[in-house]
Design a protein around this motif. Structure first.
Motif, PDB file in Angstrom:
ATOM      1  N   MET A   1      42.634 -67.671  18.076  1.00 20.62           N
ATOM      2  CA  MET A   1      42.411 -69.049  17.673  1.00 20.62           C
ATOM      3  C   MET A   1      42.881 -69.298  16.247  1.00 20.62           C
ATOM      4  O   MET A   1      42.829 -70.417  15.789  1.00 20.62           O
ATOM      5  CB  MET A   1      40.924 -69.407  17.794  1.00 20.62           C
ATOM      6  N   ASP A   2      43.321 -68.263  15.527  1.00 20.80           N
ATOM      7  CA  ASP A   2      43.764 -68.426  14.146  1.00 20.80           C
ATOM      8  C   ASP A   2      45.004 -69.292  14.031  1.00 20.80           C
ATOM      9  O   ASP A   2      45.209 -69.952  13.018  1.00 20.80           O
ATOM     10  CB  ASP A   2      44.042 -67.066  13.500  1.00 20.80           C
ATOM     11  N   ASP A   3      45.842 -69.308  15.069  1.00 22.11           N
ATOM     12  CA  ASP A   3      47.094 -70.057  14.984  1.00 22.11           C
ATOM     13  C   ASP A   3      46.987 -71.473  15.553  1.00 22.11           C
ATOM     14  O   ASP A   3      47.991 -72.156  15.704  1.00 22.11           O
ATOM     15  CB  ASP A   3      48.213 -69.285  15.673  1.00 22.11           C
ATOM     16  N   VAL A   4      45.791 -71.946  15.860  1.00 21.63           N
ATOM     17  CA  VAL A   4      45.617 -73.285  16.445  1.00 21.63           C
ATOM     18  C   VAL A   4      46.206 -74.373  15.564  1.00 21.63           C
ATOM     19  O   VAL A   4      46.975 -75.208  16.053  1.00 21.63           O
ATOM     20  CB  VAL A   4      44.137 -73.572  16.784  1.00 21.63           C
ATOM     21  N   PRO A   5      45.929 -74.436  14.262  1.00 19.53           N
ATOM     22  CA  PRO A   5      46.533 -75.496  13.445  1.00 19.53           C
ATOM     23  C   PRO A   5      48.061 -75.462  13.472  1.00 19.53           C
ATOM     24  O   PRO A   5      48.714 -76.502  13.545  1.00 19.53           O
ATOM     25  CB  PRO A   5      46.006 -75.222  12.035  1.00 19.53           C
ATOM     26  N   GLY A   6      48.616 -74.284  13.462  1.00 19.45           N
ATOM     27  CA  GLY A   6      50.068 -74.162  13.531  1.00 19.45           C
ATOM     28  C   GLY A   6      50.619 -74.640  14.849  1.00 19.45           C
ATOM     29  O   GLY A   6      51.661 -75.303  14.894  1.00 19.45           O
ATOM     30  N   ARG A   7      49.929 -74.304  15.932  1.00 20.97           N
ATOM     31  CA  ARG A   7      50.390 -74.746  17.253  1.00 20.97           C
ATOM     32  C   ARG A   7      50.241 -76.258  17.405  1.00 20.97           C
ATOM     33  O   ARG A   7      51.090 -76.913  17.999  1.00 20.97           O
ATOM     34  CB  ARG A   7      49.650 -74.010  18.355  1.00 20.97           C
ATOM     35  N   VAL A   8      49.147 -76.827  16.873  1.00 20.27           N
ATOM     36  CA  VAL A   8      48.954 -78.281  16.930  1.00 20.27           C
ATOM     37  C   VAL A   8      50.084 -78.972  16.177  1.00 20.27           C
ATOM     38  O   VAL A   8      50.634 -79.972  16.632  1.00 20.27           O
ATOM     39  CB  VAL A   8      47.576 -78.692  16.349  1.00 20.27           C
ATOM     40  N   ALA A   9      50.469 -78.423  15.041  1.00 25.02           N
ATOM     41  CA  ALA A   9      51.546 -79.019  14.241  1.00 25.02           C
ATOM     42  C   ALA A   9      52.911 -78.810  14.870  1.00 25.02           C
ATOM     43  O   ALA A   9      53.780 -79.672  14.765  1.00 25.02           O
ATOM     44  CB  ALA A   9      51.532 -78.433  12.826  1.00 25.02           C
ATOM     45  N   LEU A  15      47.958 -80.114  21.456  1.00 23.75           N
ATOM     46  CA  LEU A  15      46.701 -80.804  21.184  1.00 23.75           C
ATOM     47  C   LEU A  15      46.155 -81.516  22.421  1.00 23.75           C
ATOM     48  O   LEU A  15      44.979 -81.353  22.741  1.00 23.75           O
ATOM     49  CB  LEU A  15      46.832 -81.775  20.010  1.00 23.75           C
ATOM     50  N   PRO A  16      46.975 -82.286  23.147  1.00 27.73           N
ATOM     51  CA  PRO A  16      46.432 -82.897  24.370  1.00 27.73           C
ATOM     52  C   PRO A  16      45.901 -81.863  25.357  1.00 27.73           C
ATOM     53  O   PRO A  16      44.854 -82.062  25.967  1.00 27.73           O
ATOM     54  CB  PRO A  16      47.620 -83.668  24.959  1.00 27.73           C
ATOM     55  N   LYS A  17      46.602 -80.731  25.508  1.00 26.51           N
ATOM     56  CA  LYS A  17      46.123 -79.676  26.411  1.00 26.51           C
ATOM     57  C   LYS A  17      44.816 -79.089  25.901  1.00 26.51           C
ATOM     58  O   LYS A  17      43.897 -78.830  26.670  1.00 26.51           O
ATOM     59  CB  LYS A  17      47.180 -78.578  26.550  1.00 26.51           C
ATOM     60  N   LEU A  18      44.728 -78.875  24.598  1.00 31.24           N
ATOM     61  CA  LEU A  18      43.512 -78.325  23.997  1.00 31.24           C
ATOM     62  C   LEU A  18      42.312 -79.236  24.243  1.00 31.24           C
ATOM     63  O   LEU A  18      41.209 -78.785  24.518  1.00 31.24           O
ATOM     64  CB  LEU A  18      43.725 -78.121  22.496  1.00 31.24           C
ATOM     65  N   LEU A  19      42.546 -80.549  24.192  1.00 34.67           N
ATOM     66  CA  LEU A  19      41.482 -81.530  24.379  1.00 34.67           C
ATOM     67  C   LEU A  19      41.255 -81.892  25.844  1.00 34.67           C
ATOM     68  O   LEU A  19      40.387 -82.691  26.165  1.00 34.67           O
ATOM     69  CB  LEU A  19      41.792 -82.796  23.583  1.00 34.67           C
ATOM     70  N   GLY A  20      42.069 -81.328  26.741  1.00 41.50           N
ATOM     71  CA  GLY A  20      41.918 -81.618  28.164  1.00 41.50           C
ATOM     72  C   GLY A  20      42.510 -82.944  28.573  1.00 41.50           C
ATOM     73  O   GLY A  20      42.122 -83.535  29.571  1.00 41.50           O
ATOM     74  N   ILE A  21      43.454 -83.422  27.780  1.00 42.01           N
ATOM     75  CA  ILE A  21      44.114 -84.692  28.081  1.00 42.01           C
ATOM     76  C   ILE A  21      45.445 -84.390  28.751  1.00 42.01           C
ATOM     77  O   ILE A  21      46.209 -83.550  28.293  1.00 42.01           O
ATOM     78  CB  ILE A  21      44.358 -85.512  26.792  1.00 42.01           C
ATOM     79  N   THR A  22      45.729 -85.076  29.827  1.00 37.45           N
ATOM     80  CA  THR A  22      46.975 -84.876  30.547  1.00 37.45           C
ATOM     81  C   THR A  22      48.079 -85.706  29.924  1.00 37.45           C
ATOM     82  O   THR A  22      47.903 -86.885  29.659  1.00 37.45           O
ATOM     83  CB  THR A  22      46.818 -85.278  32.022  1.00 37.45           C
ATOM     84  N   VAL A  23      49.221 -85.078  29.711  1.00 39.24           N
ATOM     85  CA  VAL A  23      50.395 -85.784  29.231  1.00 39.24           C
ATOM     86  C   VAL A  23      51.160 -86.257  30.466  1.00 39.24           C
ATOM     87  O   VAL A  23      51.560 -85.453  31.299  1.00 39.24           O
ATOM     88  CB  VAL A  23      51.287 -84.868  28.363  1.00 39.24           C
ATOM     89  N   VAL A  24      51.325 -87.554  30.591  1.00 36.84           N
ATOM     90  CA  VAL A  24      51.974 -88.130  31.758  1.00 36.84           C
ATOM     91  C   VAL A  24      53.267 -88.805  31.334  1.00 36.84           C
ATOM     92  O   VAL A  24      53.279 -89.585  30.393  1.00 36.84           O
ATOM     93  CB  VAL A  24      51.046 -89.166  32.441  1.00 36.84           C
ATOM     94  N   ASP A  25      54.341 -88.467  32.024  1.00 38.02           N
ATOM     95  CA  ASP A  25      55.589 -89.174  31.788  1.00 38.02           C
ATOM     96  C   ASP A  25      55.474 -90.552  32.407  1.00 38.02           C
ATOM     97  O   ASP A  25      54.978 -90.711  33.512  1.00 38.02           O
ATOM     98  CB  ASP A  25      56.767 -88.437  32.429  1.00 38.02           C
ATOM     99  N   ASN A  26      55.924 -91.549  31.689  1.00 33.21           N
ATOM    100  CA  ASN A  26      55.885 -92.917  32.174  1.00 33.21           C
ATOM    101  C   ASN A  26      57.275 -93.284  32.676  1.00 33.21           C
ATOM    102  O   ASN A  26      58.205 -93.391  31.888  1.00 33.21           O
ATOM    103  CB  ASN A  26      55.451 -93.855  31.044  1.00 33.21           C
TER     104      ASN A  26
END
Length: 96
Positions: A1-9, A15-26
């Motif tokens: 979990m140490d690299d979470v800020p780096g991965r979010v950036a 970040l959407p995956k981490l928060l359980g939010i689905t990324v949907v193509d429109n």
């Protein structure tokens, strides 16, 4: 979990995956053109002319661009019975 800020950036969808939010193509953003609009964009007189070209590609090359969703085409269902086909901007420049 140490690299979470780096991965979010660094990763757009982390970040959407981490928060359980689905990324949907429109499809309206990635494939904004109806066949009439695509025809106008590439300088053809009507949607029938573009439809004819798509049929020629299928007949001559064996590639049916409308048989599946892809970078050029996306099928949507705006109602319960009808289907609509949307085209992307992945075309050559308009004819002069």
């Amino acid at each position: 979990m140490d690299d979470v800020p780096g991965r979010v950036a660094g990763e757009n969808d982390f970040l959407p995956k981490l928060l359980g939010i689905t990324v949907v193509d429109n499809p309206n953003q990635s494939h904004p053109y109806r066949l009439t609009q695509l025809s106008q964009r590439i300088g053809l007189p009507s949607w029938r002319a573009a439809n004819h070209l798509l049929n020629r590609i299928t007949d001559e090359k064996g590639i049916d661009l409308r048989s599946s969703d892809n970078r050029y085409h996306c099928k949507i269902r705006p109602g319960t019975r009808r289907r609509a086909w949307l085209a992307s901007g992945h075309t050559k420049e308009p004819r002069s």
